[in-house]
Design a protein around this motif. Structure first.
Motif, PDB file in Angstrom:
ATOM      1  N   VAL A  40       0.850  -1.187   0.000  1.00  0.00           N
ATOM      2  CA  VAL A  40       0.000   0.000   0.000  1.00  0.00           C
ATOM      3  C   VAL A  40       0.890   1.242   0.000  1.00  0.00           C
ATOM      4  CG1 VAL A  40      -1.740   1.281   1.301  1.00  0.00           C
ATOM      5  CG2 VAL A  40      -1.813  -1.223   1.241  1.00  0.00           C
ATOM      6  N   GLU A  41       0.545   2.192  -0.845  1.00  0.00           N
ATOM      7  CA  GLU A  41       1.294   3.442  -0.948  1.00  0.00           C
ATOM      8  C   GLU A  41       0.619   4.528  -0.124  1.00  0.00           C
ATOM      9  OE1 GLU A  41       1.315   6.589  -4.467  1.00  0.00           O
ATOM     10  OE2 GLU A  41       2.407   4.782  -5.003  1.00  0.00           O
TER      11      GLU A  41
ATOM     12  N   ASP B 192       1.488  -5.222   5.134  1.00  0.00           N
ATOM     13  CA  ASP B 192       1.021  -5.715   6.433  1.00  0.00           C
ATOM     14  C   ASP B 192       1.372  -4.728   7.545  1.00  0.00           C
ATOM     15  OD1 ASP B 192       0.094  -8.041   5.173  1.00  0.00           O
ATOM     16  OD2 ASP B 192       2.053  -9.015   5.398  1.00  0.00           O
ATOM     17  N   GLY B 193       1.267  -3.437   7.246  1.00  0.00           N
ATOM     18  CA  GLY B 193       1.519  -2.398   8.230  1.00  0.00           C
ATOM     19  C   GLY B 193       2.983  -2.072   8.465  1.00  0.00           C
ATOM     20  N   VAL B 194       3.887  -2.770   7.792  1.00  0.00           N
ATOM     21  CA  VAL B 194       5.331  -2.548   7.963  1.00  0.00           C
ATOM     22  C   VAL B 194       5.853  -1.703   6.810  1.00  0.00           C
ATOM     23  CG1 VAL B 194       7.596  -3.668   8.107  1.00  0.00           C
ATOM     24  CG2 VAL B 194       5.585  -4.742   9.167  1.00  0.00           C
ATOM     25  N   ASP B 195       6.628  -0.668   7.134  1.00  0.00           N
ATOM     26  CA  ASP B 195       7.219   0.206   6.124  1.00  0.00           C
ATOM     27  C   ASP B 195       8.313  -0.571   5.383  1.00  0.00           C
ATOM     28  OD1 ASP B 195       8.505   2.176   4.631  1.00  0.00           O
ATOM     29  OD2 ASP B 195       8.340   3.683   6.217  1.00  0.00           O
ATOM     30  N   VAL B 196       8.141  -0.758   4.078  1.00  0.00           N
ATOM     31  CA  VAL B 196       9.101  -1.520   3.267  1.00  0.00           C
ATOM     32  C   VAL B 196       9.745  -0.642   2.190  1.00  0.00           C
ATOM     33  CG1 VAL B 196       8.010  -3.758   3.666  1.00  0.00           C
ATOM     34  CG2 VAL B 196       7.226  -2.330   1.749  1.00  0.00           C
ATOM     35  N   THR B 197       9.804   0.655   2.422  1.00  0.00           N
ATOM     36  CA  THR B 197      10.341   1.582   1.441  1.00  0.00           C
ATOM     37  C   THR B 197      11.866   1.543   1.432  1.00  0.00           C
ATOM     38  OG1 THR B 197       8.483   3.009   2.018  1.00  0.00           O
ATOM     39  CG2 THR B 197      10.167   3.941   0.574  1.00  0.00           C
TER      40      THR B 197
END
Length: 193
Positions: free
Chosen positions: A96-97, A136-141
């Motif tokens: 999700v962005e 899943d709510g975790v920042d993966v940027t």
């Protein structure tokens, strides 16, 4: 989703897809900051760049969570295909962005009215992005230039080289490619002018 203004996502397979597609066409050779007008057309560079800016505004207004319609008139078939594949990959991965992109300026790069295959032009796009990606709510940027490194939080200045082509000798323009610039190429861009 803004293909040409997004950081990457820290999911091995998705990051690879996003990095390949982030350029939507691959590396460009060096750019020239001079422009020229073709003697064989009634349109000039000033008109062409004004039309290219309108195309980019349409792209920025597009809902990034949705694919581009296949009959989008302001983008080439190859750009639409690459963009839609990225949207699908992101959606399939459950990413999700969040955030936004603010365009701070555009600057002409190169105009080639007599290019093989028809007139093409490039322009620099300068922006500030707060886009982050979550799974899943975790920042993966992660950093586009190095997907093994997380992107620090906060606004980031970005530079992209946008490529446009005209199917009708300069009357109308289509977005054909968007390339994220970093390092020396980004520093050489006229964003601070």
């Amino acid at each position: 989703m803004r293909l040409h203004t997004r950081p990457a996502v820290a999911t091995a397979s998705l990051a690879a897809v996003l990095m390949v597609l982030a350029g939507c066409g691959g590396e460009s050779e060096g750019t020239d900051t001079t422009t020229s007008a073709s003697s064989s057309t009634t349109y000039d560079d000033e008109y062409a760049y004004a039309e290219a800016k309108k195309v980019d505004a349409k792209f920025q207004a597009h809902d990034g969570s949705k694919p581009l319609p296949t009959d989008t008139e302001w983008a080439t078939d190859s750009f639409i295909k690459g963009y839609n594949e990225e949207v699908q990959a992101q959606n399939d991965a459950g990413v999700v962005e969040k955030g936004k992109v603010t365009i701070t300026g555009t600057h002409p790069a190169e105009s080639r009215p007599d290019a093989p295959g028809g007139w093409d032009l490039t322009m620099y796009q300068c922006s500030v992005s707060t886009i982050r990606y979550f799974k899943d709510g975790v920042d993966v940027t992660v950093r586009q230039e190095d997907p093994s490194e997380p992107l620090p939080k906060g606004p980031h200045d970005n530079v992209h080289l946008l490529s446009f082509t005209s199917p009708d000798d300069g009357k109308t323009w289509q977005l054909d490619e968007s390339q994220y610039l970093y390092g020396d190429r980004a520093e050489e861009a006229p964003c601070d002018e």
